[in-house]
Design a protein around this motif. Sequence first.
Motif, PDB file in Angstrom:
ATOM      1  N   VAL A 125     -15.246 -10.378  18.800  1.00  0.00           N
ATOM      2  CA  VAL A 125     -14.653  -9.189  18.200  1.00  0.00           C
ATOM      3  C   VAL A 125     -13.149  -9.421  18.109  1.00  0.00           C
ATOM      4  CG1 VAL A 125     -14.292  -6.706  18.415  1.00  0.00           C
ATOM      5  CG2 VAL A 125     -16.392  -7.716  19.289  1.00  0.00           C
ATOM      6  N   ARG A 126     -12.598  -9.164  16.928  1.00  0.00           N
ATOM      7  CA  ARG A 126     -11.147  -9.255  16.758  1.00  0.00           C
ATOM      8  C   ARG A 126     -10.662  -7.971  16.125  1.00  0.00           C
ATOM      9  NH1 ARG A 126      -8.863 -13.999  18.177  1.00  0.00           N
ATOM     10  NH2 ARG A 126      -7.239 -14.078  16.602  1.00  0.00           N
ATOM     11  N   GLN A 127      -9.541  -7.475  16.654  1.00  0.00           N
ATOM     12  CA  GLN A 127      -9.030  -6.214  16.130  1.00  0.00           C
ATOM     13  C   GLN A 127      -7.777  -6.429  15.298  1.00  0.00           C
ATOM     14  OE1 GLN A 127      -8.412  -2.954  18.871  1.00  0.00           O
ATOM     15  NE2 GLN A 127      -7.573  -1.678  17.253  1.00  0.00           N
ATOM     16  N   GLY A 128      -7.680  -5.692  14.211  1.00  0.00           N
ATOM     17  CA  GLY A 128      -6.492  -5.722  13.374  1.00  0.00           C
ATOM     18  C   GLY A 128      -6.062  -4.319  13.014  1.00  0.00           C
ATOM     19  N   LYS A 129      -5.072  -4.236  12.126  1.00  0.00           N
ATOM     20  CA  LYS A 129      -4.544  -2.938  11.721  1.00  0.00           C
ATOM     21  C   LYS A 129      -4.649  -2.781  10.217  1.00  0.00           C
ATOM     22  CE  LYS A 129      -0.962  -4.298  14.018  1.00  0.00           C
ATOM     23  NZ  LYS A 129       0.389  -4.524  14.522  1.00  0.00           N
ATOM     24  N   VAL A 130      -4.733  -1.532   9.791  1.00  0.00           N
ATOM     25  CA  VAL A 130      -4.729  -1.261   8.361  1.00  0.00           C
ATOM     26  C   VAL A 130      -3.727  -0.137   8.098  1.00  0.00           C
ATOM     27  CG1 VAL A 130      -6.794   0.170   8.671  1.00  0.00           C
ATOM     28  CG2 VAL A 130      -6.172  -0.575   6.410  1.00  0.00           C
ATOM     29  N   PHE A 131      -2.928  -0.307   7.051  1.00  0.00           N
ATOM     30  CA  PHE A 131      -1.940   0.704   6.683  1.00  0.00           C
ATOM     31  C   PHE A 131      -2.226   1.192   5.271  1.00  0.00           C
ATOM     32  CE2 PHE A 131       0.138  -2.384   9.476  1.00  0.00           C
ATOM     33  CZ  PHE A 131       0.612  -1.566  10.484  1.00  0.00           C
ATOM     34  N   ASP A 132      -2.320   2.508   5.117  1.00  0.00           N
ATOM     35  CA  ASP A 132      -2.445   3.111   3.780  1.00  0.00           C
ATOM     36  C   ASP A 132      -1.094   3.679   3.405  1.00  0.00           C
ATOM     37  OD1 ASP A 132      -5.210   2.688   3.189  1.00  0.00           O
ATOM     38  OD2 ASP A 132      -5.662   4.121   4.775  1.00  0.00           O
ATOM     39  N   ILE A 133      -0.511   3.142   2.345  1.00  0.00           N
ATOM     40  CA  ILE A 133       0.850   3.517   1.958  1.00  0.00           C
ATOM     41  C   ILE A 133       0.858   4.079   0.545  1.00  0.00           C
ATOM     42  CG2 ILE A 133       3.191   2.638   1.557  1.00  0.00           C
ATOM     43  CD1 ILE A 133       2.795   0.659   3.730  1.00  0.00           C
ATOM     44  N   GLU A 134       1.553   5.208   0.373  1.00  0.00           N
ATOM     45  CA  GLU A 134       1.770   5.761  -0.961  1.00  0.00           C
ATOM     46  C   GLU A 134       3.178   5.443  -1.414  1.00  0.00           C
ATOM     47  OE1 GLU A 134       0.837   9.893  -1.748  1.00  0.00           O
ATOM     48  OE2 GLU A 134      -1.030   9.610  -0.661  1.00  0.00           O
ATOM     49  N   VAL A 193       2.507   7.226   4.971  1.00  0.00           N
ATOM     50  CA  VAL A 193       1.922   6.036   5.601  1.00  0.00           C
ATOM     51  C   VAL A 193       0.894   6.511   6.620  1.00  0.00           C
ATOM     52  CG1 VAL A 193       2.362   3.967   6.956  1.00  0.00           C
ATOM     53  CG2 VAL A 193       4.101   4.795   5.371  1.00  0.00           C
ATOM     54  N   ARG A 194      -0.283   5.943   6.562  1.00  0.00           N
ATOM     55  CA  ARG A 194      -1.301   6.256   7.583  1.00  0.00           C
ATOM     56  C   ARG A 194      -1.834   4.946   8.156  1.00  0.00           C
ATOM     57  NH1 ARG A 194      -2.530  11.551   8.191  1.00  0.00           N
ATOM     58  NH2 ARG A 194      -4.736  11.343   8.621  1.00  0.00           N
ATOM     59  N   GLN A 195      -1.998   4.934   9.475  1.00  0.00           N
ATOM     60  CA  GLN A 195      -2.454   3.700  10.107  1.00  0.00           C
ATOM     61  C   GLN A 195      -3.894   3.821  10.578  1.00  0.00           C
ATOM     62  OE1 GLN A 195      -0.038   2.010  13.238  1.00  0.00           O
ATOM     63  NE2 GLN A 195      -1.481   0.343  13.537  1.00  0.00           N
ATOM     64  N   GLY A 196      -4.626   2.747  10.401  1.00  0.00           N
ATOM     65  CA  GLY A 196      -5.994   2.698  10.886  1.00  0.00           C
ATOM     66  C   GLY A 196      -6.255   1.382  11.608  1.00  0.00           C
ATOM     67  N   LYS A 197      -7.510   1.169  11.966  1.00  0.00           N
ATOM     68  CA  LYS A 197      -7.876  -0.046  12.688  1.00  0.00           C
ATOM     69  C   LYS A 197      -8.945  -0.803  11.925  1.00  0.00           C
ATOM     70  CE  LYS A 197      -8.520   2.823  16.026  1.00  0.00           C
ATOM     71  NZ  LYS A 197      -8.989   3.505  17.247  1.00  0.00           N
ATOM     72  N   VAL A 198      -8.967  -2.103  12.144  1.00  0.00           N
ATOM     73  CA  VAL A 198     -10.024  -2.911  11.545  1.00  0.00           C
ATOM     74  C   VAL A 198     -10.597  -3.832  12.629  1.00  0.00           C
ATOM     75  CG1 VAL A 198      -8.261  -4.491  10.661  1.00  0.00           C
ATOM     76  CG2 VAL A 198     -10.537  -4.585   9.716  1.00  0.00           C
ATOM     77  N   PHE A 199     -11.924  -3.930  12.666  1.00  0.00           N
ATOM     78  CA  PHE A 199     -12.600  -4.774  13.648  1.00  0.00           C
ATOM     79  C   PHE A 199     -13.430  -5.829  12.925  1.00  0.00           C
ATOM     80  CE2 PHE A 199     -12.303  -0.476  15.420  1.00  0.00           C
ATOM     81  CZ  PHE A 199     -11.628  -0.716  16.607  1.00  0.00           C
ATOM     82  N   LEU A 238     -16.394   2.431  18.775  1.00  0.00           N
ATOM     83  CA  LEU A 238     -15.274   1.987  17.933  1.00  0.00           C
ATOM     84  C   LEU A 238     -14.525   3.124  17.249  1.00  0.00           C
ATOM     85  CD1 LEU A 238     -16.913  -1.191  16.380  1.00  0.00           C
ATOM     86  CD2 LEU A 238     -15.425  -1.033  18.365  1.00  0.00           C
ATOM     87  N   ARG A 280     -16.021   2.795   8.134  1.00  0.00           N
ATOM     88  CA  ARG A 280     -16.720   2.172   7.023  1.00  0.00           C
ATOM     89  C   ARG A 280     -17.099   0.765   7.431  1.00  0.00           C
ATOM     90  NH1 ARG A 280     -15.127  -0.472   2.421  1.00  0.00           N
ATOM     91  NH2 ARG A 280     -12.932  -0.239   2.960  1.00  0.00           N
ATOM     92  N   TYR A 314     -13.843  -0.678   9.271  1.00  0.00           N
ATOM     93  CA  TYR A 314     -12.570   0.015   9.084  1.00  0.00           C
ATOM     94  C   TYR A 314     -12.658   1.386   9.733  1.00  0.00           C
ATOM     95  CZ  TYR A 314     -12.132  -3.463   5.413  1.00  0.00           C
ATOM     96  OH  TYR A 314     -12.092  -4.641   4.724  1.00  0.00           O
ATOM     97  N   THR A 341     -10.414   4.804  10.100  1.00  0.00           N
ATOM     98  CA  THR A 341      -9.207   5.492   9.643  1.00  0.00           C
ATOM     99  C   THR A 341      -9.268   6.955  10.053  1.00  0.00           C
ATOM    100  OG1 THR A 341     -10.332   5.784   7.531  1.00  0.00           O
ATOM    101  CG2 THR A 341      -8.728   4.007   7.654  1.00  0.00           C
TER     102      THR A 341
END
Lengths: 78, 78
Positions: free
Chosen positions: B36-45, A36-42, A65, A74, A6, A8
């Motif tokens: 390797v595969r990439q994705g997205k992560v969103f942190d939302i309040e 809202v905050r966006q991050g990446k995941v691999f 990365l 993380r 992860y 971020t």
Amino acid sequence: MKARIYVTLKEGVLDPQGQAIEGALAALGFAGIGSVRQGKVFDIELEETGEPAAERLQSMCETLLANTVIEDYRIEMG
Amino acid sequence: MKARIYVTLKEGVLDPQGQAIEGALAALGFAGIGSVRQGKVFDIELEETGEPAAERLQSMCETLLANTVIEDYRIEMG
């Protein structure tokens, strides 16, 4: 072995992409959204396992990365 | 309430970004990497909590955050 990383943005770093999503959600009628905050995941598949894999993954994060000036990472192995 | 949403490509969907990272890692000398595969992560309040928040988040994923034709999403609340 499969690992998930992860990446971020650090706290305090501006996230224009997250702000755009926040605006888009508001425009779609979703009220009461704080931030809202966006991050990446691999998802990475490795031949190695255990300690060597963990070191390898950390090295990948530091060199490619994640931008450790503005991003935290993380590693989850399993 | 804080929630984290993971958006990843469905299995079988081509991931050129992941392939580029795979190539870059190989070029940097990291051997033995399967995929390797990439994705997205969103942190939302959110102001809401519990069941209404869960429904709201699912609706956000379906309408904006994920392209459900090619992407899966997973919501983590807490």
